[in-house]
Design an enzyme around this catalytic site. Structure first.
Site, short mmCIF file in Angstrom:
data_model
loop_
_atom_site.label_atom_id
_atom_site.label_comp_id
_atom_site.label_asym_id
_atom_site.label_seq_id
_atom_site.Cartn_x
_atom_site.Cartn_y
_atom_site.Cartn_z
N ASP A 246 0.82 -1.21 0.00
CA ASP A 246 0.00 0.00 0.00
C ASP A 246 0.86 1.26 0.00
OD1 ASP A 246 -2.62 1.39 0.48
OD2 ASP A 246 -1.63 1.95 2.36
N GLU B 163 1.13 -0.51 -5.09
CA GLU B 163 0.14 0.53 -5.31
C GLU B 163 0.90 1.85 -5.28
OE1 GLU B 163 -3.22 3.35 -3.72
OE2 GLU B 163 -1.79 2.40 -2.40
#
Length: 637
Positions: free
Chosen positions: A307, A361
């Site tokens: 993330d 990401e």
């Protein structure tokens, strides 16, 4: 001491103990003829550390630990404690203050709002996914179909009493559902322990503890095991970029910054109110990389979606005022320690699990994110293609009559699509916080909205790159994701919504049955434009190819509600062409402007190709054609 080797200790402090969870935390052992639990914790700034819990009525000084290294490792043995007992560390800091902390390496925690760690039961889970693990070792993700259903376990579906489903209940309901839709993988929003439901798991206090909201570690292993037995891979959202500030968590763990940077300018993540890990500290590297290995090995997880990578890589990610900005030793904004950490992470993960998926990401334009470390890259398998997602959604939100003025947003992704190994995400982030649902983003009347949504999905599935759709995308929800409620399942009672459900199912089937759509995803040889330039009519056409010579599909997308008859499309081979997929089919809720029968090619150049076919181009739709066989004689026009 307490069966902790000098090598483990040395490697932990060097940042190279990649299974430090094997000796830190709470572990059942035999010590001097007694059965009990060894506790070990890193707290170099502490003056005293004690274990407190239900077993000693939380008495602060009844079970002190011994400091057994100069670098601040504390340990001790406590006999006759039953499993499932709650505990914390009572730490006296160098500032002579007392704090209660959950165990950073705890593998289980109390259910919120309680915050203590829990002594784990013996690991007795018997896996039944040997066949899956064996085939994963030789798995080539680049030439395989990857279609991911992204899920937040707490809001996919709830019980009749509006309670969370357990991991085992999810295994019996979610897995068959995902299998029936044809997805290859499930991606779970973070399941590490976290105190606040509406953080969706992204603000973590227990990195090694599977959240107790839905059950215990064995229950979660059962869920993963069942996924594998249904031939579904499991990817976890993993958050090494920041952690939450709750007092019982990692923040100032021993009374001073330990897991976070000492410099508050460097540690503060202003956008989220969280703290950044100190990637330059060897012990933090051991902690984080051990955590990645723990999920991949102990829980048989198939991959990690890392993330907020951009927030890790850039020191001024969310700093806009010049006086707030910080720079590295070379005057740049790159966090050099984070670059080194991510390269190290990926090298270690692939040395342990060669078939793992490591997905970044990353919203930045940093090059070489998916290039190997030995070639200067970060070493990920895949990068989320945020540029494609932003451009396409911006284009699709335009009224069809205005799209010709924004045609470049539709085609620009092909300028860079082979610079990385990309995954195309339509994730949870795009359907929350006032962004509206995918359906509600679409312009026009009800029919056009649904047609646009089908076209959006169809273009995604035929565009190079692996696929990800957030839960509820198959229901065509009008409302954006409600992060406290289950999905709007009642929508399946309505034909248009049911049509989208069947459409997603058929798209996954089309995708997996045709290697043209995935086999050369990562190579430019797998794609060729037929016509990207029909701006006035907002129609594009392209070819997708497989490894096998002459195995290809012809794809036509029409981004206006205008039907085009006798539309010429250049094709590379003479033969009979058949439409094998059309998003305007009545069974999906379309108007039924399909191409029936066979379409013979004509020996006249068109779009720079030696042949062409004449077709009907359906409104706001995607059509997919396949050559059937070569023919001996061409008909007259």
């Amino acid at each position: 001491m307490y069966h902790i080797s000098a090598e483990d200790i040395y490697l932990f402090h060097q940042g190279t103990n990649f299974e430090s969870h094997q000796f830190l935390g709470c572990h059942e052992i035999n010590w001097k003829g007694k059965r009990g639990y060894r506790f070990a914790v890193w707290a170099p700034n502490a003056l005293k550390v004690c274990v407190v819990g239900d077993f000693n009525n939380w008495e602060e000084n009844s079970h002190p630990l011994e400091k057994f290294t100069d670098e601040g490792l504390w340990g001790g043995f406590i006999a006759d404690i039953p499993p499932a007992t709650s505990y914390k560390y009572h730490i006296c800091s160098s500032e002579d203050t007392s704090i209660l902390k959950a165990d950073p390496f705890a593998t289980q925690a109390e259910r919120r709002p309680k915050t203590a760690s829990v002594i784990p039961a013996a690991n007795g889970y018997q896996w039944s996914d040997d066949q899956w693990i064996e085939q994963r070792n030789t798995y080539d993700p680049y030439s395989s179909p990857i279609s991911i259903y992204e899920v937040h376990l707490g809001t996919w579906k709830k019980t009749l009493k509006k309670q969370f489903l357990s991991y085992r209940e999810l295994a019996t309901q979610l897995i068959p559902y995902v299998k029936s839709l044809g997805y290859t993988h499930i991606e779970l929003l973070p399941i590490n322990e976290h105190p606040f439901d509406r953080s969706w798991g992204y603000q973590i206090t227990g990195y090694f503890a599977v959240t107790s909201r839905y059950g215990n570690p064995s229950d979660f292993k059962y869920f993963i095991d069942q996924c594998h037995q249904h031939q579904i891979g499991v990817i976890l959202d993993w958050v090494p970029g920041h952690f939450c500030k709750d007092d019982f968590g990692l923040r100032q763990f021993d009374g001073a910054p330990l897991y976070e940077y000492r410099d508050p300018k460097k540690s503060e993540k202003k956008s989220w109110g969280t703290l950044a890990f100190d990637y330059g500290r060897p012990e933090v590297q051991s902690f984080l990389i051990s955590n990645a290995i723990y999920w991949l090995k102990e829980f048989h997880i198939d991959g990690l979606r890392v993330d907020a990578v951009a927030s890790m890589l850039y020191l001024n990610f969310d700093r806009y005022d010049e006086e707030e900005k910080i720079y590295n030793t070379y005057g740049g904004e790159e966090n050099l320690e984070a670059f080194a950490f991510l390269r190290k992470l990926n090298k270690v993960v692939f040395s342990y699990i060669p078939g793992a998926l490591m997905m970044a990401e990353d919203s930045s334009d940093l090059p070489l994110v998916t290039a190997p470390v030995n070639k200067g890259g970060l070493g990920f398998n895949y990068k989320w293609n945020m540029g494609w997602m932003n451009d396409l959604l911006s284009f699709m939100e335009k009224e069809s009559i205005h799209r010709k003025w924004h045609h470049n947003r539709l085609t620009f992704s092909f300028m860079y699509t082979y610079s990385e190994n990309y995954l195309l995400p339509l994730s949870h982030d795009e359907v929350v916080h006032g962004k509206k649902s995918l359906l509600d983003k679409m312009p026009g009347d009800q029919w056009q909205q649904f047609a646009n949504l089908r076209l959006l999905y169809g273009y995604m599935y035929t565009h190079p790159g692996k696929k990800l759709v957030f839960m509820g995308g198959e229901l065509a929800q009008y409302a954006e994701w409600k992060d406290t409620e289950e999905l709007d399942w009642h929508l399946l009672e309505y034909p248009l919504h049911k049509g989208i459900y069947h459409y997603i199912k058929n798209l996954n089937e089309l995708y997996q049955q045709h290697p043209e759509l995935y086999e050369l995803d990562h190579l430019s040889e797998g794609f060729e434009w037929i016509d990207p330039h029909n701006i006035d009519q907002s129609v594009i056409a392209f070819r997708r190819k497989a490894n096998k010579p002459n195995q290809e599909l012809i794809i036509i997308c029409n981004f206006t509600p205008q039907v085009h008859f006798d539309y010429k499309i250049g094709v590379p081979e003479s033969g009979r062409y058949k439409e094998i997929f059309n998003s305007d089919s009545v069974r999906f809720g379309g108007s039924g402007q399909i191409n029936e029968g066979e379409h013979f090619s004509f020996p006249e150049k068109w779009h720079g190709l030696s042949q062409h076919i004449k077709i009907k181009v359906p409104p706001l739709a995607i059509s997919v054609f396949q050559i059937e066989v070569e023919r001996e004689r061409l008909p007259r026009e």
